[in-house]
Motif scaffolding. Structure first.
Motif, PDB file in Angstrom:
ATOM      1  N   PRO A   1      22.009  47.548  27.101  1.00  0.00           N
ATOM      2  CA  PRO A   1      22.293  47.699  25.660  1.00  0.00           C
ATOM      3  C   PRO A   1      22.386  46.346  24.966  1.00  0.00           C
ATOM      4  CG  PRO A   1      24.294  47.925  26.913  1.00  0.00           C
ATOM      5  CD  PRO A   1      23.191  47.812  27.937  1.00  0.00           C
ATOM      6  N   ARG A   2      22.272  46.351  23.649  1.00  0.00           N
ATOM      7  CA  ARG A   2      22.306  45.113  22.885  1.00  0.00           C
ATOM      8  C   ARG A   2      23.694  44.489  22.920  1.00  0.00           C
ATOM      9  NH1 ARG A   2      18.824  46.907  17.534  1.00  0.00           N
ATOM     10  NH2 ARG A   2      16.767  46.447  18.413  1.00  0.00           N
ATOM     11  N   ARG A   3      23.696  43.135  23.022  1.00  0.00           N
ATOM     12  CA  ARG A   3      24.952  42.396  22.928  1.00  0.00           C
ATOM     13  C   ARG A   3      25.157  41.827  21.534  1.00  0.00           C
ATOM     14  NH1 ARG A   3      25.302  38.002  25.226  1.00  0.00           N
ATOM     15  NH2 ARG A   3      23.172  37.602  25.986  1.00  0.00           N
ATOM     16  N   ALA A   4      24.146  41.940  20.674  1.00  0.00           N
ATOM     17  CA  ALA A   4      24.243  41.429  19.301  1.00  0.00           C
ATOM     18  C   ALA A   4      23.504  42.387  18.379  1.00  0.00           C
ATOM     19  CB  ALA A   4      23.657  40.029  19.196  1.00  0.00           C
ATOM     20  N   THR A   5      23.942  42.451  17.137  1.00  0.00           N
ATOM     21  CA  THR A   5      23.337  43.344  16.150  1.00  0.00           C
ATOM     22  C   THR A   5      22.668  42.530  15.047  1.00  0.00           C
ATOM     23  OG1 THR A   5      25.329  43.410  14.787  1.00  0.00           O
ATOM     24  CG2 THR A   5      25.171  45.014  16.595  1.00  0.00           C
ATOM     25  N   LEU A   6      21.927  43.218  14.180  1.00  0.00           N
ATOM     26  CA  LEU A   6      21.363  42.547  13.004  1.00  0.00           C
ATOM     27  C   LEU A   6      22.451  41.924  12.157  1.00  0.00           C
ATOM     28  CD1 LEU A   6      18.550  44.980  11.754  1.00  0.00           C
ATOM     29  CD2 LEU A   6      18.255  42.692  12.754  1.00  0.00           C
ATOM     30  N   SER A   7      23.582  42.598  12.100  1.00  0.00           N
ATOM     31  CA  SER A   7      24.711  42.068  11.325  1.00  0.00           C
ATOM     32  C   SER A   7      25.192  40.748  11.897  1.00  0.00           C
ATOM     33  CB  SER A   7      25.853  43.090  11.312  1.00  0.00           C
ATOM     34  OG  SER A   7      26.963  42.576  10.593  1.00  0.00           O
ATOM     35  N   ASP A   8      25.247  40.641  13.237  1.00  0.00           N
ATOM     36  CA  ASP A   8      25.662  39.390  13.884  1.00  0.00           C
ATOM     37  C   ASP A   8      24.699  38.257  13.546  1.00  0.00           C
ATOM     38  OD1 ASP A   8      27.791  40.675  15.129  1.00  0.00           O
ATOM     39  OD2 ASP A   8      26.547  41.246  16.854  1.00  0.00           O
ATOM     40  N   LEU A   9      23.408  38.555  13.614  1.00  0.00           N
ATOM     41  CA  LEU A   9      22.398  37.534  13.326  1.00  0.00           C
ATOM     42  C   LEU A   9      22.412  37.154  11.849  1.00  0.00           C
ATOM     43  CD1 LEU A   9      19.456  38.945  15.481  1.00  0.00           C
ATOM     44  CD2 LEU A   9      20.896  36.977  16.001  1.00  0.00           C
ATOM     45  N   ALA A  10      22.587  38.144  11.000  1.00  0.00           N
ATOM     46  CA  ALA A  10      22.640  37.873   9.559  1.00  0.00           C
ATOM     47  C   ALA A  10      23.807  36.958   9.227  1.00  0.00           C
ATOM     48  CB  ALA A  10      22.759  39.184   8.784  1.00  0.00           C
ATOM     49  N   ALA A  11      24.954  37.182   9.893  1.00  0.00           N
ATOM     50  CA  ALA A  11      26.133  36.344   9.652  1.00  0.00           C
ATOM     51  C   ALA A  11      25.882  34.911  10.112  1.00  0.00           C
ATOM     52  CB  ALA A  11      27.346  36.929  10.374  1.00  0.00           C
TER      53      ALA A  11
ATOM     54  N   ASP B   1      13.564  29.944  14.992  1.00  0.00           N
ATOM     55  CA  ASP B   1      15.016  29.849  15.161  1.00  0.00           C
ATOM     56  C   ASP B   1      15.650  31.235  15.220  1.00  0.00           C
ATOM     57  OD1 ASP B   1      14.857  27.111  15.144  1.00  0.00           O
ATOM     58  OD2 ASP B   1      15.422  26.890  13.039  1.00  0.00           O
ATOM     59  N   THR B   2      15.194  32.144  14.375  1.00  0.00           N
ATOM     60  CA  THR B   2      15.747  33.493  14.361  1.00  0.00           C
ATOM     61  C   THR B   2      15.413  34.231  15.652  1.00  0.00           C
ATOM     62  OG1 THR B   2      15.461  33.571  11.948  1.00  0.00           O
ATOM     63  CG2 THR B   2      15.843  35.665  13.074  1.00  0.00           C
ATOM     64  N   LEU B   3      14.176  34.100  16.111  1.00  0.00           N
ATOM     65  CA  LEU B   3      13.755  34.763  17.343  1.00  0.00           C
ATOM     66  C   LEU B   3      14.540  34.233  18.537  1.00  0.00           C
ATOM     67  CD1 LEU B   3      11.642  36.904  18.135  1.00  0.00           C
ATOM     68  CD2 LEU B   3      10.070  35.024  18.675  1.00  0.00           C
ATOM     69  N   MET B   4      14.737  32.910  18.603  1.00  0.00           N
ATOM     70  CA  MET B   4      15.480  32.324  19.714  1.00  0.00           C
ATOM     71  C   MET B   4      16.953  32.719  19.671  1.00  0.00           C
ATOM     72  SD  MET B   4      13.422  30.856  21.719  1.00  0.00           S
ATOM     73  CE  MET B   4      12.405  32.291  21.296  1.00  0.00           C
ATOM     74  N   ALA B   5      17.525  32.772  18.476  1.00  0.00           N
ATOM     75  CA  ALA B   5      18.924  33.189  18.352  1.00  0.00           C
ATOM     76  C   ALA B   5      19.086  34.640  18.793  1.00  0.00           C
ATOM     77  CB  ALA B   5      19.400  33.019  16.909  1.00  0.00           C
ATOM     78  N   ALA B   6      18.147  35.491  18.405  1.00  0.00           N
ATOM     79  CA  ALA B   6      18.199  36.896  18.800  1.00  0.00           C
ATOM     80  C   ALA B   6      18.121  37.035  20.323  1.00  0.00           C
ATOM     81  CB  ALA B   6      17.068  37.671  18.130  1.00  0.00           C
TER      82      ALA B   6
END
Length: 218
Positions: free
Chosen positions: A174-184, A160-165
């Protein structure tokens, strides 16, 4: 590279779900098959003592064109079913993504399947198609490229985490999401998300490079 996943879903999420209503102890076990047209899932085993009730229940369904008892072996009976074009949901999703049922069974009102797809893209498509059809299922494991043991198994949380990332663009440049976004999104710390992603990527990369993984699945 092929990918294998274990999923579970409720009894009424599958075309044969009504069979599970016959008896609390009723079981169904599928023969391994790559789905092709309305030949998808034509062979499955039921308890020999329940074969008449199963045939009657199937004959009464609009999704079933025909049903035949092929043989009885010990305490089991092998049935062959031909589906109509109205079959949908999980079956349609398998057909659209070239999915194959490695094994499948139903016990105590729920279904458990091990599915194989040509690659991760087709697995993602299968998930999307099921979502569109309001078919909910739980991912119990993802194997890359085959399930030799627990060491090469992505846990459902890692998957689930890999697919969300991936979907949110974490791996893009460049990245459209950060670790902070995924953590939230998962309501955990950035460190927890980072560890999940590293462990998941370790399993995936090792599988791609060597056909198996020495990485822990935790």
């Amino acid at each position: 590279m092929p990918v294998v996943t274990d999923i579970s879903l409720s009894g009424d999420s599958f075309p044969l779900g009504h069979l599970l209503e016959l008896d609390d102890s009723f079981t169904v076990e599928f023969e391994r098959l790559v789905p092709t047209g309305n030949a998808v899932l034509p062979f499955f085993w039921v308890p020999a003592g329940s074969v008449d009730a199963a045939v009657e229940a199937l004959d009464d369904r609009s999704l079933v064109a025909s049903v035949e008892v092929l043989t009885e072996v010990e305490n089991r009976a092998l049935l062959q079913v031909e589906w109509t074009d109205a079959v949908n949901g999980v079956v349609d999703a398998l057909l659209e993504t070239d999915g194959a049922i490695v094994s499948g069974k139903a016990v105590r009102g729920s279904w458990k399947f091990r599915l194989r797809f040509p690659d991760h893209y087709q697995l993602r498509q299968f998930t999307a198609l099921c979502t569109e059809s309001d078919v909910a299922f739980d991912v119990e494991g993802v194997y890359n490229p085959h399930p030799p043991g627990d060491e090469s198994r992505l846990t459902s949380v890692q998957w689930d985490t890999l697919m969300a990332a991936h979907e949110k663009g974490y791996f893009e440049v460049p990245r459209r999401a950060t670790l902070s976004d995924l953590a939230a999104e998962f309501d955990v710390s950035e460190q927890a998300i980072s560890q999940r992603l590293r462990r998941a990527m370790n399993v995936v990369v090792a599988g791609l490079a060597f056909g198996e993984s020495d990485a822990p699945g935790a």
